[in-house]
Write an enzyme that holds these catalytic residues in place. Sequence first.
Site, PDB file in Angstrom:
ATOM      1  CE1 TYR A  63     110.494  93.139  80.568  1.00  0.00           C
ATOM      2  CE2 TYR A  63     110.066  93.234  78.001  1.00  0.00           C
ATOM      3  CZ  TYR A  63     110.451  93.890  79.286  1.00  0.00           C
ATOM      4  OH  TYR A  63     110.992  95.071  78.790  1.00  0.00           O
ATOM      5  CB  CYS A  64     104.955  92.349  84.459  1.00  0.00           C
ATOM      6  SG  CYS A  64     105.257  90.976  85.272  1.00  0.00           S
ATOM      7  CE1 TYR A  65     108.943  96.935  88.174  1.00  0.00           C
ATOM      8  CE2 TYR A  65     106.769  96.784  87.891  1.00  0.00           C
ATOM      9  CZ  TYR A  65     108.147  97.207  88.204  1.00  0.00           C
ATOM     10  OH  TYR A  65     108.134  98.968  88.159  1.00  0.00           O
ATOM     11  N   GLY A  67     107.015  87.975  86.491  1.00  0.00           N
ATOM     12  CA  GLY A  67     105.942  87.295  86.088  1.00  0.00           C
ATOM     13  C   GLY A  67     104.467  87.357  86.944  1.00  0.00           C
ATOM     14  CG  PHE A  92     113.304  93.903  83.411  1.00  0.00           C
ATOM     15  CD1 PHE A  92     113.286  93.864  82.559  1.00  0.00           C
ATOM     16  CD2 PHE A  92     114.671  93.708  84.463  1.00  0.00           C
ATOM     17  CE1 PHE A  92     114.560  94.219  81.455  1.00  0.00           C
ATOM     18  CE2 PHE A  92     114.807  94.827  83.604  1.00  0.00           C
ATOM     19  CZ  PHE A  92     115.334  95.050  82.481  1.00  0.00           C
TER      20      PHE A  92
END
Length: 99
Positions: A63-65, A67, A92
């Site tokens: 995961y990142c900020y 997607g 996230f």
Amino acid sequence: MPFKDIDIATFKDRMICKNSVVIDIRDHESFLNSNIPGSKNFNSENLMSLIDSEDKEKELLIYCYKGNSSRKVAHFLSESGFSNVSSLIGGFDSWEKNK
């Protein structure tokens, strides 16, 4: 094998049921500020060490900020020999909205 995009419900299920490795690719400061419990932080500075440190057969949940970046990393990891890689749709932000 290509990576998969998964929704938050599937992500949570796989976290619990499959004993997956959860990878946060956001910057270290953001990770320290708030993260998904049990996740490991790998970013552009140390991502290559992930390739050597994890079992290629283990499921990776990335995961990142929001997607987008996690999809790129998931693709890279799939191309690097990991056989079961998924990217969290919405990143996230999705986790925060659905805790």
